[in-house]
Design a protein around this motif. Structure first.
Motif, PDB file in Angstrom:
ATOM      1  N   UNK A 113       0.843  -1.208   0.000  1.00 46.10           N
ATOM      2  CA  UNK A 113       0.000   0.000   0.000  1.00 46.10           C
ATOM      3  C   UNK A 113       0.876   1.255   0.000  1.00 46.10           C
ATOM      4  N   UNK A 114       0.471   2.229  -0.801  1.00 41.67           N
ATOM      5  CA  UNK A 114       1.187   3.499  -0.897  1.00 41.67           C
ATOM      6  C   UNK A 114       0.197   4.640  -0.706  1.00 41.67           C
ATOM      7  N   UNK A 115       0.592   5.690   0.042  1.00 42.47           N
ATOM      8  CA  UNK A 115      -0.325   6.810   0.243  1.00 42.47           C
ATOM      9  C   UNK A 115      -0.674   7.511  -1.071  1.00 42.47           C
ATOM     10  N   UNK A 116       0.293   7.606  -1.953  1.00 38.71           N
ATOM     11  CA  UNK A 116       0.036   8.145  -3.292  1.00 38.71           C
ATOM     12  C   UNK A 116       1.026   7.490  -4.245  1.00 38.71           C
ATOM     13  N   UNK A 117       0.651   7.449  -5.497  1.00 40.42           N
ATOM     14  CA  UNK A 117       1.466   6.763  -6.481  1.00 40.42           C
ATOM     15  C   UNK A 117       1.649   7.676  -7.696  1.00 40.42           C
ATOM     16  N   UNK A 118       2.895   8.049  -7.955  1.00 44.17           N
ATOM     17  CA  UNK A 118       3.206   8.889  -9.105  1.00 44.17           C
ATOM     18  C   UNK A 118       3.262   8.030 -10.363  1.00 44.17           C
ATOM     19  N   UNK A 119       3.010   8.625 -11.508  1.00 45.25           N
ATOM     20  CA  UNK A 119       3.260   7.898 -12.751  1.00 45.25           C
ATOM     21  C   UNK A 119       4.741   7.529 -12.838  1.00 45.25           C
ATOM     22  N   UNK A 120       5.047   6.391 -13.398  1.00 46.29           N
ATOM     23  CA  UNK A 120       6.403   5.848 -13.360  1.00 46.29           C
ATOM     24  C   UNK A 120       7.408   6.736 -14.092  1.00 46.29           C
ATOM     25  N   UNK A 121       6.959   7.523 -15.058  1.00 46.54           N
ATOM     26  CA  UNK A 121       7.912   8.344 -15.802  1.00 46.54           C
ATOM     27  C   UNK A 121       8.508   9.456 -14.935  1.00 46.54           C
ATOM     28  N   UNK A 122       7.823   9.879 -13.884  1.00 44.04           N
ATOM     29  CA  UNK A 122       8.347  10.951 -13.030  1.00 44.04           C
ATOM     30  C   UNK A 122       9.577  10.488 -12.242  1.00 44.04           C
ATOM     31  N   UNK A 123       9.537   9.337 -11.524  1.00 40.85           N
ATOM     32  CA  UNK A 123      10.773   8.902 -10.858  1.00 40.85           C
ATOM     33  C   UNK A 123      11.875   8.524 -11.839  1.00 40.85           C
ATOM     34  N   UNK A 124      11.516   7.984 -13.002  1.00 38.32           N
ATOM     35  CA  UNK A 124      12.544   7.639 -13.990  1.00 38.32           C
ATOM     36  C   UNK A 124      13.212   8.906 -14.514  1.00 38.32           C
ATOM     37  N   UNK A 125      12.429   9.926 -14.819  1.00 36.65           N
ATOM     38  CA  UNK A 125      12.974  11.197 -15.277  1.00 36.65           C
ATOM     39  C   UNK A 125      13.840  11.833 -14.189  1.00 36.65           C
ATOM     40  N   UNK A 126      13.372  11.781 -12.953  1.00 33.47           N
ATOM     41  CA  UNK A 126      14.137  12.325 -11.827  1.00 33.47           C
ATOM     42  C   UNK A 126      15.461  11.589 -11.671  1.00 33.47           C
ATOM     43  N   UNK A 127      15.437  10.261 -11.841  1.00 33.20           N
ATOM     44  CA  UNK A 127      16.662   9.470 -11.744  1.00 33.20           C
ATOM     45  C   UNK A 127      17.631   9.829 -12.865  1.00 33.20           C
ATOM     46  N   UNK A 128      17.137   9.993 -14.066  1.00 35.13           N
ATOM     47  CA  UNK A 128      18.003  10.355 -15.189  1.00 35.13           C
ATOM     48  C   UNK A 128      18.640  11.731 -14.977  1.00 35.13           C
TER      49      UNK A 128
END
Length: 156
Positions: free
Chosen positions: A93-108
């Protein structure tokens, strides 16, 4: 520092919480004091070499590069952990879930900001991973294997 004190890795007074504000005030004050000490040493050491354990650090002209790279390393590792748990444990369970492209973009972006200083400032860039990796033997010795000397454990 607060969570480390709760786990028993730091003195217990750092795990205290303010009664009305519900903030870890003692850990925050200790962190502020150590940051002020480091900043004062950095300002004093500009052009002056005095004997300390980290005397070689005083010869480095741009200490902010080292600090920002260490911060970027920890941010990148945190985002990798987030992506790993989303892949391996999607049912959590997660309080909120971002679209996957946001953490990937942040990581890049974090990886780019981490790798790019190696071209412009190689000395500072190679020192920062070394400083981060010195924490591994400290963790293994003091936390994992619990080989804390009695003199040190008396304070905790």
């Amino acid at each position: 520092m607060f969570s480390a004190a709760r786990e028993g890795h730091l003195p217990s007074f750092m795990a205290m919480i303010h009664r009305t504000q519900r903030t870890p005030i003692s850990a925050m004050l200790f962190r502020m004091a150590t940051n002020m000490e480091v900043l004062s040493l950095l300002f004093i050491s500009q052009g002056v070499l005095f004997p300390t354990i980290f005397a070689c650090m005083l010869l480095i002209p741009d200490k902010s590069t080292i600090q920002s790279l260490i911060s970027l390393y920890s941010t990148a590792v945190t985002v990798v952990g987030l992506l790993w748990t989303r892949y391996k444990r999607p049912e959590l369970p997660r309080p909120f879930k971002l679209p996957i492209f946001i953490p990937v973009l942040f990581l890049l972006i974090s990886l780019y900001l981490t790798i790019s200083p190696f071209i412009k400032k190689p000395l500072e860039s190679f020192i920062s991973p070394f400083l981060v990796l010195t924490g591994i033997p400290m963790y293994l010795f003091f936390i994992r294997f619990k080989c804390t000397p009695k003199v040190v454990s008396a304070f905790f």
